[in-house]
Design a protein around this motif. Structure first.
Motif, PDB file in Angstrom:
ATOM      1  N   THR A  68       0.852  -1.177   0.000  1.00  0.00           N
ATOM      2  CA  THR A  68       0.000   0.000   0.000  1.00  0.00           C
ATOM      3  C   THR A  68       0.893   1.234   0.000  1.00  0.00           C
ATOM      4  O   THR A  68       1.789   1.364   0.830  1.00  0.00           O
ATOM      5  CB  THR A  68      -0.906   0.029   1.242  1.00  0.00           C
ATOM      6  N   THR A  69       0.643   2.143  -0.935  1.00  0.00           N
ATOM      7  CA  THR A  69       1.375   3.407  -0.943  1.00  0.00           C
ATOM      8  C   THR A  69       0.559   4.434  -0.180  1.00  0.00           C
ATOM      9  O   THR A  69      -0.579   4.730  -0.541  1.00  0.00           O
ATOM     10  CB  THR A  69       1.623   3.895  -2.377  1.00  0.00           C
TER      11      THR A  69
ATOM     12  N   GLN B 195       6.875   3.364   8.950  1.00  0.00           N
ATOM     13  CA  GLN B 195       7.528   2.711   7.823  1.00  0.00           C
ATOM     14  C   GLN B 195       8.473   1.622   8.298  1.00  0.00           C
ATOM     15  O   GLN B 195       8.543   0.526   7.714  1.00  0.00           O
ATOM     16  CB  GLN B 195       8.300   3.741   6.989  1.00  0.00           C
ATOM     17  N   GLN B 196       9.195   1.877   9.386  1.00  0.00           N
ATOM     18  CA  GLN B 196      10.090   0.869   9.944  1.00  0.00           C
ATOM     19  C   GLN B 196       9.317  -0.322  10.488  1.00  0.00           C
ATOM     20  O   GLN B 196       9.790  -1.462  10.418  1.00  0.00           O
ATOM     21  CB  GLN B 196      10.936   1.485  11.065  1.00  0.00           C
ATOM     22  N   GLU B 197       8.124  -0.074  10.995  1.00  0.00           N
ATOM     23  CA  GLU B 197       7.302  -1.155  11.541  1.00  0.00           C
ATOM     24  C   GLU B 197       6.756  -2.069  10.450  1.00  0.00           C
ATOM     25  O   GLU B 197       6.522  -3.262  10.693  1.00  0.00           O
ATOM     26  CB  GLU B 197       6.122  -0.573  12.331  1.00  0.00           C
ATOM     27  N   ASN B 198       6.527  -1.522   9.257  1.00  0.00           N
ATOM     28  CA  ASN B 198       5.839  -2.269   8.197  1.00  0.00           C
ATOM     29  C   ASN B 198       6.560  -2.160   6.852  1.00  0.00           C
ATOM     30  O   ASN B 198       5.971  -1.732   5.852  1.00  0.00           O
ATOM     31  CB  ASN B 198       4.407  -1.733   8.058  1.00  0.00           C
ATOM     32  N   PRO B 199       7.816  -2.563   6.802  1.00  0.00           N
ATOM     33  CA  PRO B 199       8.584  -2.378   5.555  1.00  0.00           C
ATOM     34  C   PRO B 199       8.084  -3.229   4.385  1.00  0.00           C
ATOM     35  O   PRO B 199       8.305  -2.864   3.229  1.00  0.00           O
ATOM     36  CB  PRO B 199      10.005  -2.783   5.959  1.00  0.00           C
ATOM     37  N   ASP B 200       7.412  -4.323   4.688  1.00  0.00           N
ATOM     38  CA  ASP B 200       7.001  -5.242   3.625  1.00  0.00           C
ATOM     39  C   ASP B 200       5.602  -4.974   3.090  1.00  0.00           C
ATOM     40  O   ASP B 200       5.219  -5.525   2.050  1.00  0.00           O
ATOM     41  CB  ASP B 200       7.070  -6.691   4.123  1.00  0.00           C
ATOM     42  N   THR B 201       4.839  -4.139   3.795  1.00  0.00           N
ATOM     43  CA  THR B 201       3.447  -3.942   3.397  1.00  0.00           C
ATOM     44  C   THR B 201       3.104  -2.495   3.051  1.00  0.00           C
ATOM     45  O   THR B 201       2.080  -2.242   2.425  1.00  0.00           O
ATOM     46  CB  THR B 201       2.491  -4.402   4.516  1.00  0.00           C
ATOM     47  N   GLN B 202       3.958  -1.548   3.462  1.00  0.00           N
ATOM     48  CA  GLN B 202       3.645  -0.144   3.234  1.00  0.00           C
ATOM     49  C   GLN B 202       4.806   0.591   2.590  1.00  0.00           C
ATOM     50  O   GLN B 202       5.971   0.278   2.814  1.00  0.00           O
ATOM     51  CB  GLN B 202       3.303   0.563   4.553  1.00  0.00           C
ATOM     52  N   ARG B 203       4.434   1.594   1.809  1.00  0.00           N
ATOM     53  CA  ARG B 203       5.397   2.542   1.237  1.00  0.00           C
ATOM     54  C   ARG B 203       4.874   3.930   1.590  1.00  0.00           C
ATOM     55  O   ARG B 203       3.871   4.393   1.050  1.00  0.00           O
ATOM     56  CB  ARG B 203       5.492   2.379  -0.274  1.00  0.00           C
TER      57      ARG B 203
ATOM     58  N   MET C 190      -2.737  -3.103   9.320  1.00  0.00           N
ATOM     59  CA  MET C 190      -3.535  -4.237   9.786  1.00  0.00           C
ATOM     60  C   MET C 190      -4.383  -4.832   8.672  1.00  0.00           C
ATOM     61  O   MET C 190      -4.798  -5.989   8.746  1.00  0.00           O
ATOM     62  CB  MET C 190      -4.433  -3.785  10.946  1.00  0.00           C
ATOM     63  N   MET C 191      -4.644  -4.060   7.622  1.00  0.00           N
ATOM     64  CA  MET C 191      -5.467  -4.536   6.509  1.00  0.00           C
ATOM     65  C   MET C 191      -4.625  -5.006   5.331  1.00  0.00           C
ATOM     66  O   MET C 191      -5.152  -5.182   4.230  1.00  0.00           O
ATOM     67  CB  MET C 191      -6.388  -3.413   6.028  1.00  0.00           C
ATOM     68  N   SER C 192      -3.346  -5.225   5.539  1.00  0.00           N
ATOM     69  CA  SER C 192      -2.451  -5.501   4.415  1.00  0.00           C
ATOM     70  C   SER C 192      -2.856  -6.715   3.599  1.00  0.00           C
ATOM     71  O   SER C 192      -2.639  -6.757   2.379  1.00  0.00           O
ATOM     72  CB  SER C 192      -1.015  -5.676   4.924  1.00  0.00           C
ATOM     73  N   ASP C 193      -3.470  -7.710   4.230  1.00  0.00           N
ATOM     74  CA  ASP C 193      -3.869  -8.920   3.509  1.00  0.00           C
ATOM     75  C   ASP C 193      -5.298  -8.866   2.973  1.00  0.00           C
ATOM     76  O   ASP C 193      -5.740  -9.802   2.302  1.00  0.00           O
ATOM     77  CB  ASP C 193      -3.740 -10.140   4.439  1.00  0.00           C
ATOM     78  N   ALA C 194      -5.999  -7.803   3.248  1.00  0.00           N
ATOM     79  CA  ALA C 194      -7.410  -7.714   2.849  1.00  0.00           C
ATOM     80  C   ALA C 194      -7.547  -7.414   1.355  1.00  0.00           C
ATOM     81  O   ALA C 194      -6.678  -6.776   0.756  1.00  0.00           O
ATOM     82  CB  ALA C 194      -8.109  -6.625   3.653  1.00  0.00           C
TER      83      ALA C 194
END
Length: 225
Positions: free
Chosen positions: A4-5, A40-48, A202-206
């Motif tokens: 997600t950007t 960003q550090q918490e979610n490097p694989d799911t957020q930009r 939290m919605m990264s897989d939705a």
């Protein structure tokens, strides 16, 4: 997984009346940047997380309305200094909203899953726009709201509820036109932005349609209501 950007845009009044609040405004922007780096550090694989700060003023040609930071990965954004923000001139609020949202709409359309927060901060009323009208701004804001983006309005020395309501902005906050007021407003904005970005994580897989539904119905106010 498609990241997600998250576009975090601050449309920042740089007119002359902001001069007494210059240091607090810089510190507040740096707080927002720091919060973005944290998430960003918490979610490097799911957020930009991409950061933009657009300072607006008119009548001072040495330092016209411009992006201080434009769609830059937040981890690479340096803290602002006094050299970056020099209040002077008048308040082309509608031109600032129209310019940034028109450009942002185009850029966001190139990302498969884009959302974000748009924060407008001003200590006075529109008084010098030449390109965009109030109606233009409302149309742009409505389109971003339909996409589920969060739009905030922070104002001083004006009827904040009236101005934000006329622009179709649901989340607004009045601040006192001094360093303490700016500090409190930016602290609230930082926390709110972190909350929204973490909610997105939290919605990264939705599925994308589920994400859109969540974005449109978050309903959380800047005051935590």
């Amino acid at each position: 997984m498609e990241k997600t950007t998250f576009f975090n845009l601050i449309i920042l009044d740089e007119s002359g009346s902001m001069s007494p609040m210059r240091s607090a405004t810089i510190e507040g922007c740096n707080s927002v940047i720091s919060g973005g780096r944290q998430v960003q550090q918490e979610n490097p694989d799911t957020q930009r997380v991409l950061m933009s700060i657009y300072a607006f003023q008119s009548g001072y040609h040495q330092n016209p309305s411009r992006y201080i930071v434009k769609h830059k990965p937040v981890a690479d954004v340096a803290d602002l200094t006094a050299d970056d923000y020099s209040p002077s001139g008048c308040t082309p609020l509608y031109d600032a909203i129209g310019t940034t949202l028109t450009e942002l709409e185009s850029v966001a359309s190139t990302h498969a899953d884009a959302t974000g927060m748009i924060t407008i901060m001003t200590d006075g009323e529109e008084n010098s726009s030449t390109t965009y009208s109030h109606a233009d701004c409302v149309r742009l804001i409505d389109r971003f709201k339909e996409m589920g983006w969060t739009i905030n309005f922070f104002g001083a020395n004006i009827d904040v509820e009236k101005v934000s309501g006329s622009l179709h902005i649901d989340h607004s906050m009045a601040f006192s036109a001094d360093c303490a007021g700016v500090g409190a407003a930016m602290k609230a904005q930082t926390k709110y932005c972190i909350d929204i970005m973490r909610d997105e994580a939290m919605m990264s897989d939705a599925p994308i349609n589920a994400k859109m539904q969540r974005r449109r119905t978050r309903g959380k106010d800047i005051f935590g209501k």
